[in-house]
Enzyme design. Structure first.
Site, short mmCIF file in Angstrom:
data_model
loop_
_atom_site.label_atom_id
_atom_site.label_comp_id
_atom_site.label_asym_id
_atom_site.label_seq_id
_atom_site.Cartn_x
_atom_site.Cartn_y
_atom_site.Cartn_z
N ASP A 8 35.84 35.18 44.61
CA ASP A 8 35.03 35.93 43.65
C ASP A 8 33.87 36.53 44.44
O ASP A 8 33.57 36.08 45.55
CB ASP A 8 34.49 34.99 42.57
CG ASP A 8 33.57 35.72 41.60
OD1 ASP A 8 33.94 36.81 41.13
OD2 ASP A 8 32.46 35.21 41.33
N SER A 9 33.23 37.53 43.86
CA SER A 9 32.07 38.12 44.53
C SER A 9 30.91 37.13 44.63
O SER A 9 30.03 37.29 45.46
CB SER A 9 31.61 39.36 43.77
OG SER A 9 31.32 39.03 42.43
N CYS A 71 37.77 37.48 40.10
CA CYS A 71 36.67 38.43 39.92
C CYS A 71 37.25 39.64 39.20
O CYS A 71 38.23 40.23 39.66
CB CYS A 71 36.14 38.83 41.30
SG CYS A 71 34.98 40.21 41.28
N GLU A 150 23.13 34.32 35.11
CA GLU A 150 22.68 33.68 36.36
C GLU A 150 21.28 33.10 36.22
O GLU A 150 20.93 32.15 36.91
CB GLU A 150 22.74 34.69 37.52
CG GLU A 150 24.19 35.06 37.84
CD GLU A 150 24.36 35.88 39.11
OE1 GLU A 150 23.35 36.26 39.73
OE2 GLU A 150 25.53 36.15 39.47
N CYS A 182 34.64 39.65 32.34
CA CYS A 182 33.79 39.29 33.47
C CYS A 182 33.66 37.78 33.45
O CYS A 182 33.42 37.19 32.39
CB CYS A 182 32.42 39.95 33.34
SG CYS A 182 31.24 39.44 34.61
N HIS A 184 31.43 35.88 34.25
CA HIS A 184 30.13 35.33 33.84
C HIS A 184 30.02 35.17 32.32
O HIS A 184 29.20 34.40 31.83
CB HIS A 184 29.00 36.27 34.26
CG HIS A 184 28.59 36.15 35.69
ND1 HIS A 184 29.37 36.59 36.72
CD2 HIS A 184 27.46 35.65 36.27
CE1 HIS A 184 28.74 36.37 37.88
NE2 HIS A 184 27.59 35.80 37.63
#
Lengths: 264, 264
Positions: A8-9, A71, A150, A182, A184
């Site tokens: 993943d990034s 990702c 985050e 996504c 996240h």
């Protein structure tokens, strides 16, 4: 015993790793977070492809048997271009979510949210239309969701206001299914759910991705069925402290060791 | 005629470039935005130093006469380490803001806000104490401000709520002066001002930086005083479209040409 590679990034792919740990308890897993180059979402197409290839090459050096591209930006922008270059099975996060969403929708109206890179690529839309051309897809880029996740802002008023603005076109389109495009976004699921209302199914692809990884391993005869203690290893291209600090929210458990690798 | 070089991790440095354009109307200026590696704020110390050196080397290849490090993270983390390696004059954004803040404070209580990297480096605090050890400094990292500024959310309720949370410790410390320690923050000045109240002076270093660049050029006999048409050139390491789209808010004017450079 070869491991499964995941990249993943940054930290987002840990929501996928969490489901892989649950679904495949006897498999070793090597996770690579490209934290020196995060975020991919604002980068150009050619840069996303270049970085994705470099991440795959790092995992190949570690002799993995399958690579999960955990990702959405890399899966939607790079994977269609590079999938055929590699012998190793590559599992992205788009297709499992698309299949689930197409299966779930009754109204034939699906919403997709993701980073700028993911939405601009139109990969979700194209894959949905490929399965059922009669489905209407409404997409919205939600770039502030990643920094909120985050920063640990999961349900504050500020997040609700941002969600209301981003989700407005999706709500207006009358979708009954929304793809969280996504890795996240599962952390903001509660706010997204409240905003979309009860009638809308949220598709968080992590679980489907883990099942696709299991099925792909099975079809190649690479699945390890025997009970054993397995190893979970974490590598990053920068700032292991930052990764470690965020890991708990995304993975649901603390990580004891994160190694920094150079020259990925 | 040699140009002035300016670098930033991305678009934020354009708020400094804007003041350089005003203050030095007869100077050519080459701006480099390291958009392939933005943001610097979450990166490790050694990576920030490495990227800053690479950006400086790119500008040196373009034969500049002075380099303005228009990025708070690079100025606070890298500049103290690398300043003495280079012959060319390097002007960062920390020192001009610190001088102005120390001059402005009456209560001897100064607040500093910036990225995680900037705040963790404690460079602002050390430089303020270096000038006046009796000053009390209170710092707060505001990582959500950058994405808000880039998304064009300047005064919505969500921004106000986030500002309230970030600025709480600074308000409680009773500062009368607040350094906006990130080149993105001038775009959120109105919200920050409202939250801090009328009695608090906001130090936006861009103007002071431009004056320091002018003075430094003068002291080296490099200032161009004769009226002439000057060139402003913009280079990025990735995604010129993204840079162009954001330029207007940060620079106050549209940019017609942005060139992508490889292998910086």
């Amino acid at each position: 015993m070869k491991a499964i590679g995941v990249f993943d990034s940054g930290v987002g792919g840990l929501t996928v790793a969490k489901e892989l740990f649950n679904e495949l308890p006897y498999e070793d897993i090597i996770y690579f977070g490209d934290t020196a180059r995060v975020p991919y979402g604002i980068k150009s197409r050619e840069t996303i492809i270049k970085l994705s290839i470099e991440s795959i090459l790092f995992l190949l050096k570690n002799d993995v048997k399958l690579i999960c591209v955990a990702c959405n930006t890399a899966s939607s922008v790079a994977l269609p271009e590079i999938r055929n270059h590699f012998k190793i099975p590559l599992v992205g996060v788009i297709n499992p979510a698309v299949k689930e969403a197409v299966y779930a929708t009754r109204s034939k109206r699906i919403g997709v949210i993701g980073t700028n890179g993911t939405i601009r690529s139109r990969t979700y839309e194209n894959e949905i239309k490929g399965l059922d051309p009669s489905i209407k897809v409404t997409s919205s880029a939600c770039p502030l969701f990643v920094p909120f996740a985050e920063e640990g802002w999961f349900k504050e008023k500020a997040v609700k206001e941002v969600a209301r603005a981003y989700l407005k076109p999706i709500k207006q389109a009358g979708v009954d299914t929304l793809i969280l495009g996504c890795t996240h976004y599962p952390l903001l699921k509660q706010v997204i759910k409240e905003e979309m209302g009860k009638g809308v199914v949220l598709i968080d692809s992590a679980k489907q991705v883990a099942m696709e990884v299991r099925d792909t391993l099975g079809s190649f005869g690479l699945l390890n069925k025997a009970a054993r203690n397995c190893r979970h290893m974490f590598y990053v291209s920068d700032n292991p402290e930052w990764f470690k600090a965020l890991a708990k929210s995304f993975l649901g458990q603390a990580i004891s060791s994160v190694r920094k690798v150079d020259n990925v």
